[in-house]
Motif scaffolding. Structure first.
Motif, PDB file in Angstrom:
ATOM      1  N   MET A   1      16.842 -35.660  98.621  1.00 48.13           N
ATOM      2  CA  MET A   1      17.629 -36.672  97.911  1.00 48.13           C
ATOM      3  C   MET A   1      16.786 -37.918  97.599  1.00 48.13           C
ATOM      4  SD  MET A   1      20.503 -37.435  96.569  1.00 48.13           S
ATOM      5  CE  MET A   1      21.488 -38.824  96.038  1.00 48.13           C
ATOM      6  N   LEU A   2      16.031 -38.371  98.622  1.00 45.79           N
ATOM      7  CA  LEU A   2      15.185 -39.540  98.420  1.00 45.79           C
ATOM      8  C   LEU A   2      14.111 -39.273  97.377  1.00 45.79           C
ATOM      9  CD1 LEU A   2      14.672 -40.960 102.043  1.00 45.79           C
ATOM     10  CD2 LEU A   2      15.991 -41.970 100.179  1.00 45.79           C
ATOM     11  N   GLU A   3      13.615 -38.011  97.360  1.00 44.14           N
ATOM     12  CA  GLU A   3      12.580 -37.646  96.383  1.00 44.14           C
ATOM     13  C   GLU A   3      13.140 -37.703  94.957  1.00 44.14           C
ATOM     14  OE1 GLU A   3       9.484 -33.983  95.390  1.00 44.14           O
ATOM     15  OE2 GLU A   3      10.628 -33.985  97.265  1.00 44.14           O
ATOM     16  N   ILE A   4      14.377 -37.259  94.787  1.00 39.50           N
ATOM     17  CA  ILE A   4      15.023 -37.302  93.457  1.00 39.50           C
ATOM     18  C   ILE A   4      15.198 -38.745  93.008  1.00 39.50           C
ATOM     19  CG2 ILE A   4      17.138 -36.789  92.175  1.00 39.50           C
ATOM     20  CD1 ILE A   4      17.481 -34.328  93.986  1.00 39.50           C
ATOM     21  N   LEU A   5      15.682 -39.582  93.922  1.00 41.45           N
ATOM     22  CA  LEU A   5      15.858 -41.008  93.605  1.00 41.45           C
ATOM     23  C   LEU A   5      14.523 -41.668  93.247  1.00 41.45           C
ATOM     24  CD1 LEU A   5      18.389 -42.182  96.366  1.00 41.45           C
ATOM     25  CD2 LEU A   5      18.821 -42.010  93.900  1.00 41.45           C
ATOM     26  N   GLU A   6      13.486 -41.263  93.959  1.00 46.78           N
ATOM     27  CA  GLU A   6      12.149 -41.824  93.707  1.00 46.78           C
ATOM     28  C   GLU A   6      11.659 -41.439  92.317  1.00 46.78           C
ATOM     29  OE1 GLU A   6       7.816 -41.363  95.775  1.00 46.78           O
ATOM     30  OE2 GLU A   6       9.540 -41.591  97.118  1.00 46.78           O
ATOM     31  N   ASN A   7      11.873 -40.190  91.917  1.00 47.78           N
ATOM     32  CA  ASN A   7      11.435 -39.730  90.596  1.00 47.78           C
ATOM     33  C   ASN A   7      12.206 -40.413  89.470  1.00 47.78           C
ATOM     34  OD1 ASN A   7       9.564 -37.974  91.727  1.00 47.78           O
ATOM     35  ND2 ASN A   7      10.984 -36.238  91.768  1.00 47.78           N
ATOM     36  N   ILE A   8      13.533 -40.538  89.659  1.00 49.40           N
ATOM     37  CA  ILE A   8      14.359 -41.191  88.634  1.00 49.40           C
ATOM     38  C   ILE A   8      13.978 -42.661  88.496  1.00 49.40           C
ATOM     39  CG2 ILE A   8      16.701 -41.928  88.035  1.00 49.40           C
ATOM     40  CD1 ILE A   8      17.719 -39.352  89.408  1.00 49.40           C
ATOM     41  N   SER A   9      13.841 -43.334  89.638  1.00 50.36           N
ATOM     42  CA  SER A   9      13.506 -44.761  89.602  1.00 50.36           C
ATOM     43  C   SER A   9      12.121 -44.990  89.000  1.00 50.36           C
ATOM     44  CB  SER A   9      13.572 -45.350  91.020  1.00 50.36           C
ATOM     45  OG  SER A   9      12.611 -44.762  91.875  1.00 50.36           O
ATOM     46  N   ALA A  10      11.185 -44.073  89.238  1.00 50.66           N
ATOM     47  CA  ALA A  10       9.833 -44.199  88.672  1.00 50.66           C
ATOM     48  C   ALA A  10       9.868 -44.082  87.154  1.00 50.66           C
ATOM     49  CB  ALA A  10       8.915 -43.140  89.271  1.00 50.66           C
ATOM     50  N   ALA A  11      10.685 -43.140  86.652  1.00 47.85           N
ATOM     51  CA  ALA A  11      10.799 -42.950  85.197  1.00 47.85           C
ATOM     52  C   ALA A  11      11.406 -44.182  84.527  1.00 47.85           C
ATOM     53  CB  ALA A  11      11.644 -41.712  84.904  1.00 47.85           C
ATOM     54  N   VAL A  12      12.471 -44.717  85.134  1.00 43.77           N
ATOM     55  CA  VAL A  12      13.122 -45.915  84.579  1.00 43.77           C
ATOM     56  C   VAL A  12      12.160 -47.100  84.610  1.00 43.77           C
ATOM     57  CG1 VAL A  12      14.983 -47.585  84.904  1.00 43.77           C
ATOM     58  CG2 VAL A  12      15.435 -45.145  85.213  1.00 43.77           C
ATOM     59  N   CYS A  13      11.460 -47.237  85.723  1.00 42.38           N
ATOM     60  CA  CYS A  13      10.536 -48.356  85.916  1.00 42.38           C
ATOM     61  C   CYS A  13       9.400 -48.317  84.899  1.00 42.38           C
ATOM     62  CB  CYS A  13       9.979 -48.306  87.331  1.00 42.38           C
ATOM     63  SG  CYS A  13       9.205 -49.834  87.849  1.00 42.38           S
ATOM     64  N   ASN A  14       8.823 -47.142  84.686  1.00 48.75           N
ATOM     65  CA  ASN A  14       7.724 -47.010  83.730  1.00 48.75           C
ATOM     66  C   ASN A  14       8.167 -47.344  82.309  1.00 48.75           C
ATOM     67  OD1 ASN A  14       5.826 -46.281  85.649  1.00 48.75           O
ATOM     68  ND2 ASN A  14       6.187 -44.090  85.422  1.00 48.75           N
ATOM     69  N   THR A  15       9.357 -46.878  81.942  1.00 49.58           N
ATOM     70  CA  THR A  15       9.885 -47.182  80.603  1.00 49.58           C
ATOM     71  C   THR A  15      10.111 -48.675  80.443  1.00 49.58           C
ATOM     72  OG1 THR A  15      10.996 -45.030  80.492  1.00 49.58           O
ATOM     73  CG2 THR A  15      11.762 -46.737  78.979  1.00 49.58           C
ATOM     74  N   VAL A 400      17.071 -51.299 107.585  1.00 47.60           N
ATOM     75  CA  VAL A 400      16.931 -49.986 106.927  1.00 47.60           C
ATOM     76  C   VAL A 400      15.664 -49.930 106.076  1.00 47.60           C
ATOM     77  CG1 VAL A 400      17.951 -48.450 105.204  1.00 47.60           C
ATOM     78  CG2 VAL A 400      19.402 -49.499 106.939  1.00 47.60           C
ATOM     79  N   GLY A 401      15.357 -51.032 105.374  1.00 43.64           N
ATOM     80  CA  GLY A 401      14.207 -51.053 104.481  1.00 43.64           C
ATOM     81  C   GLY A 401      12.892 -50.758 105.164  1.00 43.64           C
ATOM     82  N   ALA A 402      12.787 -51.120 106.432  1.00 44.60           N
ATOM     83  CA  ALA A 402      11.533 -50.931 107.162  1.00 44.60           C
ATOM     84  C   ALA A 402      11.122 -49.466 107.259  1.00 44.60           C
ATOM     85  CB  ALA A 402      11.660 -51.529 108.569  1.00 44.60           C
ATOM     86  N   GLY A 403      12.086 -48.552 107.184  1.00 43.57           N
ATOM     87  CA  GLY A 403      11.766 -47.144 107.387  1.00 43.57           C
ATOM     88  C   GLY A 403      11.829 -46.272 106.152  1.00 43.57           C
ATOM     89  N   LEU A 404      12.026 -46.866 104.961  1.00 43.36           N
ATOM     90  CA  LEU A 404      12.123 -46.064 103.739  1.00 43.36           C
ATOM     91  C   LEU A 404      10.763 -45.885 103.062  1.00 43.36           C
ATOM     92  CD1 LEU A 404      15.454 -47.388 102.168  1.00 43.36           C
ATOM     93  CD2 LEU A 404      15.091 -45.335 103.541  1.00 43.36           C
ATOM     94  N   SER A 405      10.779 -45.205 101.900  1.00 47.66           N
ATOM     95  CA  SER A 405       9.553 -44.929 101.152  1.00 47.66           C
ATOM     96  C   SER A 405       9.087 -46.164 100.393  1.00 47.66           C
ATOM     97  CB  SER A 405       9.800 -43.783 100.160  1.00 47.66           C
ATOM     98  OG  SER A 405       8.855 -43.780  99.122  1.00 47.66           O
ATOM     99  N   ALA A 406       7.794 -46.438 100.437  1.00 43.26           N
ATOM    100  CA  ALA A 406       7.239 -47.609  99.742  1.00 43.26           C
ATOM    101  C   ALA A 406       7.448 -47.504  98.233  1.00 43.26           C
ATOM    102  CB  ALA A 406       5.750 -47.748 100.065  1.00 43.26           C
ATOM    103  N   ASP A 407       7.170 -46.330  97.649  1.00 40.41           N
ATOM    104  CA  ASP A 407       7.298 -46.161  96.200  1.00 40.41           C
ATOM    105  C   ASP A 407       8.730 -46.380  95.737  1.00 40.41           C
ATOM    106  OD1 ASP A 407       4.618 -45.624  95.938  1.00 40.41           O
ATOM    107  OD2 ASP A 407       4.850 -43.442  96.028  1.00 40.41           O
TER     108      ASP A 407
END
Length: 469
Positions: A1-15, A400-407
């Motif tokens: 789930m986190l990986e999917i969110l990371e991919n979606i957020s990366a696409a939005v961010c790059n655009t 919670v933020g301390a333990g999540l993915s940096a990207d």
């Protein structure tokens, strides 16, 4: 789930940062710079003069206190982790584009903070203001103002604070006691508990703490960077040459723009100085000044402190070291390794202490903005029970933020910040004529050797305001 969110957020961010914000920030900043006749450079002495002004009754929020709250948010973990990340991914040229976005964007900071002062409203505790207030007053659109406020809460209450917490705990990853499984959560818990203690003391404690910590940590950090520059003075021409060479390596830039020094410099520069984002005006509006332009000038100084001084300090410390970034040495460990190469064992410890102070003041400054946003949405000061629950939730978010993915956290912060900018920049372009008129009024009074005092009628302001009558 986190990986999917990371991919979606990366696409939005790059655009967002590849096609939209680059044009909006640079074009908008140049528009304000030309309209104000480059106020950020012309009135540097006035900036220093304005920051020393104190409230007439001695009880309100001073220009310096408002500067410290906005600088507390600006000068944070992004000045260390953000700069090192930009250098690791985009090369030394990223530093040049950080300078560009700061020097151009400081005109945007002047405009939005001057408008925040003009349109601020009276409250029981003094006054409140920011983009939400000038959007509602000038555009007659409370729904748009609320949308902006929701993005502000998402950015500063969640995105930025989770990222600051992660960046703080990552600073300890170079120590032998660090364990990836549980150390981030322990550090996150300690950070959240410290912030909760301070928050439950109310807004005045936030002002008091930031007012003491920000100047001290900023001065010490810059002094250490200057020491490193002096120790390696012979390398300075080569470092500067590499910055400019990389900044204009157009083949590399256009070969992969989303990871280029231009985009990373603009992203990390915007994340660091927040010029045009619409965050600092919330602190600017709280200052008790006799003329709105004074606080606009103070915020120009805040951008200068943040990017030209503190971000450059990190960049030079890294570039002088000769340490190259790798997959395992990037972010905080890269800065620590760089300082260890120059200052020995003291280097990593210094960065750790700096990160603790930077993160703490960032968290407090961010949540001060959220406090102001809640007051706007609710149209009143929230009750004690509501604020207690909110501050507990805000502290849990930090944990919670301390333990999540940096990207993922970088993407969330960049997207929410970008959304605020997309709303704020067009609005301040539309209202900029009133900021420009206020600037002319200020300069006219200064030429007449008067202490500038503002009245709304002097700029033919057509909107109803609580102050300046």
């Amino acid at each position: 789930m986190l990986e999917i969110l990371e991919n979606i957020s990366a696409a939005v961010c790059n655009t967002l940062y590849t096609y939209i914000l680059v044009i909006l920030l640079i074009a908008g900043g140049l528009f304000f710079a030309f309209r104000t006749k480059f106020v950020q450079f012309r009135l540097f002495k006035e900036q220093l003069r304005a920051v020393t002004e104190k409230p007439a009754d001695g009880k309100g929020v001073s220009s310096f206190q408002a500067l410290m709250v906005s600088t507390a948010s600006r000068v944070g973990t992004g000045n260390i982790i953000g700069v090192s990340t930009a250098i690791c991914l985009g090369g030394f040229g990223s530093v040049f584009w950080m300078w560009v976005i700061a020097l151009i964007g400081s005109a945007s900071a002047f405009t939005e903070s001057t408008l925040a002062q003009i349109y601020k409203r009276k409250t029981k505790d003094g006054c409140s203001g920011g983009p939400a207030y000038y959007i509602e007053a000038a555009l007659k659109s409370r729904p748009l103002a609320i949308v902006f406020t929701v993005f502000l809460i998402a950015a500063f209450g969640f995105g930025f604070n989770m990222l600051a917490s992660y960046n703080l705990q990552s600073t300890f990853s170079g120590y032998s006691f660090y364990n990836e499984t549980y150390t981030p959560w322990i550090i996150g818990f300690i950070t959240a508990a410290a912030v909760a203690y301070c928050l439950l003391g109310g807004g005045k404690r936030v002002l008091k703490v930031t007012g003491r910590l920000v100047p001290a940590m900023g001065i010490i950090y810059i002094l250490v960077s200057l020491l490193i520059i002096v120790l390696n003075i012979k390398a300075l021409p080569g470092v500067l040459a590499e910055i400019f060479r990389s900044a204009f390596d157009f083949e590399a830039i256009f070969g992969g723009f989303t990871g280029s020094c231009v985009m990373l410099g603009i992203k990390r520069g915007l994340f660091s100085n927040e010029a045009g984002v619409g965050s600092a005006p919330n602190a600017s509006a709280s200052a008790d000044v006799k003329h709105p332009v004074k606080q606009g000038l103070v915020q120009v100084l805040s951008v200068f402190i943040d990017t030209v001084l503190v971000c450059s300090a990190t960049a030079f410390m890294c570039m002088y070291s000769g340490v190259e970034a790798t997959e395992t040495i990037k972010g905080a460990p890269y800065v620590q390794a760089s300082l260890q190469a120059t200052l020995g064992r003291f280097g990593p410890i210094f960065i750790t202490v700096s990160m603790i102070l930077f993160a703490f003041t960032t968290l407090l400054g961010n949540l001060y903005y959220v406090d102001q946003a809640l007051i706007y949405i609710l149209k009143r000061q929230p009750g004690k029970k509501f604020m207690t629950v909110y501050r507990i939730i805000a502290s849990l978010v930090i944990f919670v933020g301390a333990g999540l993915s940096a990207d993922l956290l970088w993407n969330i912060a960049d997207i929410t910040m970008g959304a605020m900018t997309l709303i704020n920049m067009p609005v301040i372009v539309y209202l900029s004529k009133y900021a420009v008129r206020a600037l002319k009024d200020y300069e006219k009074q200064r030429k007449e050797v008067k202490e500038p005092v503002f009245k709304a009628k002097n700029i033919e302001l057509p909107h109803k305001v609580d102050f300046w009558q």
